[in-house]
Design a protein around this motif. Structure first.
Motif, PDB file in Angstrom:
ATOM      1  N   UNK A 184       1.101  -1.169  -0.018  1.00 53.47           N
ATOM      2  CA  UNK A 184      -0.091  -0.029   0.147  1.00 53.47           C
ATOM      3  C   UNK A 184       0.963   1.308  -0.031  1.00 53.47           C
ATOM      4  N   UNK A 185       0.357   2.387  -0.469  1.00 54.28           N
ATOM      5  CA  UNK A 185       1.223   3.515  -0.679  1.00 54.28           C
ATOM      6  C   UNK A 185       1.940   4.016   0.622  1.00 54.28           C
ATOM      7  N   UNK A 186       3.025   4.438   0.586  1.00 50.88           N
ATOM      8  CA  UNK A 186       3.900   4.999   1.610  1.00 50.88           C
ATOM      9  C   UNK A 186       2.826   6.259   2.403  1.00 50.88           C
ATOM     10  N   UNK A 187       2.926   5.917   3.617  1.00 45.82           N
ATOM     11  CA  UNK A 187       2.385   6.933   4.591  1.00 45.82           C
ATOM     12  C   UNK A 187       0.802   6.614   4.745  1.00 45.82           C
TER      13      UNK A 187
ATOM     14  N   UNK B 199       5.124   3.819  -5.503  1.00 46.38           N
ATOM     15  CA  UNK B 199       4.538   3.519  -6.995  1.00 46.38           C
ATOM     16  C   UNK B 199       5.578   3.543  -8.069  1.00 46.38           C
ATOM     17  N   UNK B 200       6.824   4.116  -7.910  1.00 44.26           N
ATOM     18  CA  UNK B 200       7.926   3.960  -8.944  1.00 44.26           C
ATOM     19  C   UNK B 200       9.038   3.070  -8.560  1.00 44.26           C
ATOM     20  N   UNK B 201       8.663   2.187  -7.462  1.00 43.13           N
ATOM     21  CA  UNK B 201       9.746   1.150  -7.281  1.00 43.13           C
ATOM     22  C   UNK B 201       9.420   0.021  -7.917  1.00 43.13           C
ATOM     23  N   UNK B 202      10.301  -0.820  -8.450  1.00 38.56           N
ATOM     24  CA  UNK B 202      10.460  -1.988  -8.947  1.00 38.56           C
ATOM     25  C   UNK B 202      10.466  -3.066  -8.308  1.00 38.56           C
ATOM     26  N   UNK B 203       9.946  -4.298  -8.341  1.00 36.44           N
ATOM     27  CA  UNK B 203      10.288  -5.323  -7.403  1.00 36.44           C
ATOM     28  C   UNK B 203      11.588  -5.896  -7.107  1.00 36.44           C
ATOM     29  N   UNK B 204      12.428  -5.806  -8.314  1.00 34.72           N
ATOM     30  CA  UNK B 204      13.950  -5.993  -8.048  1.00 34.72           C
ATOM     31  C   UNK B 204      14.439  -5.231  -7.103  1.00 34.72           C
ATOM     32  N   UNK B 205      14.011  -3.996  -6.612  1.00 35.39           N
ATOM     33  CA  UNK B 205      14.548  -2.952  -5.601  1.00 35.39           C
ATOM     34  C   UNK B 205      14.032  -3.386  -4.395  1.00 35.39           C
ATOM     35  N   UNK B 206      13.112  -4.275  -4.073  1.00 29.69           N
ATOM     36  CA  UNK B 206      12.390  -4.472  -2.857  1.00 29.69           C
ATOM     37  C   UNK B 206      13.350  -5.109  -1.849  1.00 29.69           C
ATOM     38  N   UNK B 207      14.388  -5.714  -1.848  1.00 30.10           N
ATOM     39  CA  UNK B 207      15.059  -6.207  -0.890  1.00 30.10           C
ATOM     40  C   UNK B 207      15.872  -5.095  -0.367  1.00 30.10           C
ATOM     41  N   UNK B 208      16.574  -4.399  -1.363  1.00 35.41           N
ATOM     42  CA  UNK B 208      17.368  -3.345  -0.845  1.00 35.41           C
ATOM     43  C   UNK B 208      16.715  -2.205  -0.123  1.00 35.41           C
ATOM     44  N   UNK B 209      15.341  -2.120  -0.521  1.00 38.50           N
ATOM     45  CA  UNK B 209      14.412  -1.095   0.274  1.00 38.50           C
ATOM     46  C   UNK B 209      14.000  -1.478   1.646  1.00 38.50           C
ATOM     47  N   UNK B 210      13.680  -2.945   1.606  1.00 43.41           N
ATOM     48  CA  UNK B 210      13.351  -3.225   3.046  1.00 43.41           C
ATOM     49  C   UNK B 210      14.573  -3.282   3.890  1.00 43.41           C
ATOM     50  N   UNK B 211      15.769  -3.677   3.427  1.00 43.51           N
ATOM     51  CA  UNK B 211      16.801  -3.748   4.459  1.00 43.51           C
ATOM     52  C   UNK B 211      17.476  -2.602   4.618  1.00 43.51           C
ATOM     53  N   UNK B 212      16.997  -1.266   3.718  1.00 42.12           N
ATOM     54  CA  UNK B 212      17.677  -0.194   3.761  1.00 42.12           C
ATOM     55  C   UNK B 212      17.000   0.936   5.063  1.00 42.12           C
ATOM     56  N   UNK B 213      17.298   1.989   5.066  1.00 40.90           N
ATOM     57  CA  UNK B 213      16.745   3.080   5.666  1.00 40.90           C
ATOM     58  C   UNK B 213      15.898   4.017   5.118  1.00 40.90           C
ATOM     59  N   UNK B 214      15.282   4.805   5.803  1.00 38.40           N
ATOM     60  CA  UNK B 214      14.337   5.852   5.195  1.00 38.40           C
ATOM     61  C   UNK B 214      15.086   7.025   5.106  1.00 38.40           C
TER      62      UNK B 214
ATOM     63  N   UNK C 100      11.328   9.657   6.606  1.00 36.16           N
ATOM     64  CA  UNK C 100      11.131   9.726   8.088  1.00 36.16           C
ATOM     65  C   UNK C 100      10.194  10.406   8.653  1.00 36.16           C
ATOM     66  N   UNK C 101       9.842  11.748   8.239  1.00 34.23           N
ATOM     67  CA  UNK C 101       8.802  12.281   8.746  1.00 34.23           C
ATOM     68  C   UNK C 101       7.433  11.882   8.078  1.00 34.23           C
ATOM     69  N   UNK C 102       7.396  11.306   7.072  1.00 32.80           N
ATOM     70  CA  UNK C 102       5.789  10.643   6.510  1.00 32.80           C
ATOM     71  C   UNK C 102       5.726   9.471   7.231  1.00 32.80           C
ATOM     72  N   UNK C 103       6.725   8.613   7.454  1.00 33.27           N
ATOM     73  CA  UNK C 103       6.284   7.285   8.450  1.00 33.27           C
ATOM     74  C   UNK C 103       6.289   7.600   9.904  1.00 33.27           C
TER      75      UNK C 103
ATOM     76  N   UNK D 271      -3.665   9.267   5.036  1.00 30.81           N
ATOM     77  CA  UNK D 271      -2.291   9.598   4.550  1.00 30.81           C
ATOM     78  C   UNK D 271      -1.565  10.426   5.238  1.00 30.81           C
ATOM     79  N   UNK D 272      -0.362  10.059   5.811  1.00 32.91           N
ATOM     80  CA  UNK D 272       0.344  11.150   6.637  1.00 32.91           C
ATOM     81  C   UNK D 272       0.627  12.388   6.060  1.00 32.91           C
ATOM     82  N   UNK D 273       0.964  12.537   4.476  1.00 34.14           N
ATOM     83  CA  UNK D 273       1.157  13.663   3.890  1.00 34.14           C
ATOM     84  C   UNK D 273      -0.208  14.932   3.934  1.00 34.14           C
ATOM     85  N   UNK D 274      -1.292  14.010   4.124  1.00 34.35           N
ATOM     86  CA  UNK D 274      -2.356  15.006   4.172  1.00 34.35           C
ATOM     87  C   UNK D 274      -3.056  15.111   5.461  1.00 34.35           C
ATOM     88  N   UNK D 275      -2.422  14.717   6.469  1.00 39.60           N
ATOM     89  CA  UNK D 275      -2.856  14.724   7.919  1.00 39.60           C
ATOM     90  C   UNK D 275      -3.116  16.142   8.419  1.00 39.60           C
TER      91      UNK D 275
END
Length: 149
Positions: free
Chosen positions: A48-51, A89-104, A109-112, A142-146
C-alpha cells in the motif's frame, strides 16, 4: 501494559525475525489466553502507498511474510490489523530487498512518523469505539494529508 479507556492493553514488539513474528504472537496469545479477535496487529506493508493507513477486521497475509507466519501459527486470520504503507509507486520489485533492508530518507522519516502516529490513533479508536468507527475514520488516511486534531 497500559489502559485505553477502561480496557487493559498490552503492547508487544516481537524480538524475532520479521518472517517468524508468528512465534512471538502465538506465545503472547497462549500466555494471556487470547482469542485472535482480541489482537490488533500493526505492521508495515509494501503493498500500500507510503504513509497510508488501512484497517481490516481480518484477512489474508497478502505478500507479507510476517503476517503469513502469524496466521499460520495462530491457525486463524480472524484478527484485526492496521497496515502502515511503505510502498512506492515507482519502485520495481527487483529493488524490494534493498528497500526493505535499507533505511528511510529524511523526508520519508517524517512521513513514516506521521503514519505511525495515525496508526496509534486508529488503534486507540478501535479499542475505545470498535473497528467500524476506526475503519470509517482512518482508512485511507495518508500522513502527507494529515491535519491537526
Amino acid at each position: 501494559e497500559t489502559r485505553i479507556g477502561s480496557e487493559k492493553v498490552i503492547l508487544v514488539k516481537p524480538q524475532t525475525y520479521m518472517n517468524d513474528s508468528g512465534a512471538a504472537v502465538r506465545e503472547i496469545s497462549d500466555f494471556y489466553k487470547l482469542d485472535p479477535k482480541d489482537l490488533i496487529v500493526i505492521y508495515d506493508d509494501f503493498d500500500i502507498p507510503e504513509g497510508s493507513v488501512r484497517i481490516r477486521p481480518f484477512g489474508s497475509s497478502g505478500t507479507h511474510n510476517g503476517m503469513r507466519s502469524i496466521i499460520r501459527l495462530l491457525g486463524s486470520d480472524r484478527f484485526p490489523r492496521i497496515r502502515i504503507g511503505t510502498g512506492k509507486d515507482d519502485m520495481e520489485k527487483r529493488e524490494l530487498i534493498g528497500f526493505v533492508l535499507g533505511g528511510f530518507s529524511k523526508d520519508e522519516v517524517k512521513v513514516m512518523e506521521q503514519a505511525v502516529d495515525i496508526a496509534c490513533d486508529a488503534a486507540c479508536c478501535y479499542v475505545e469505539n470498535g473497528i467500524d468507527l476506526a475503519m470509517n475514520r482512518y482508512n485511507g488516511t495518508r500522513s502527507a494529508n494529515r491535519t491537526a486534531d
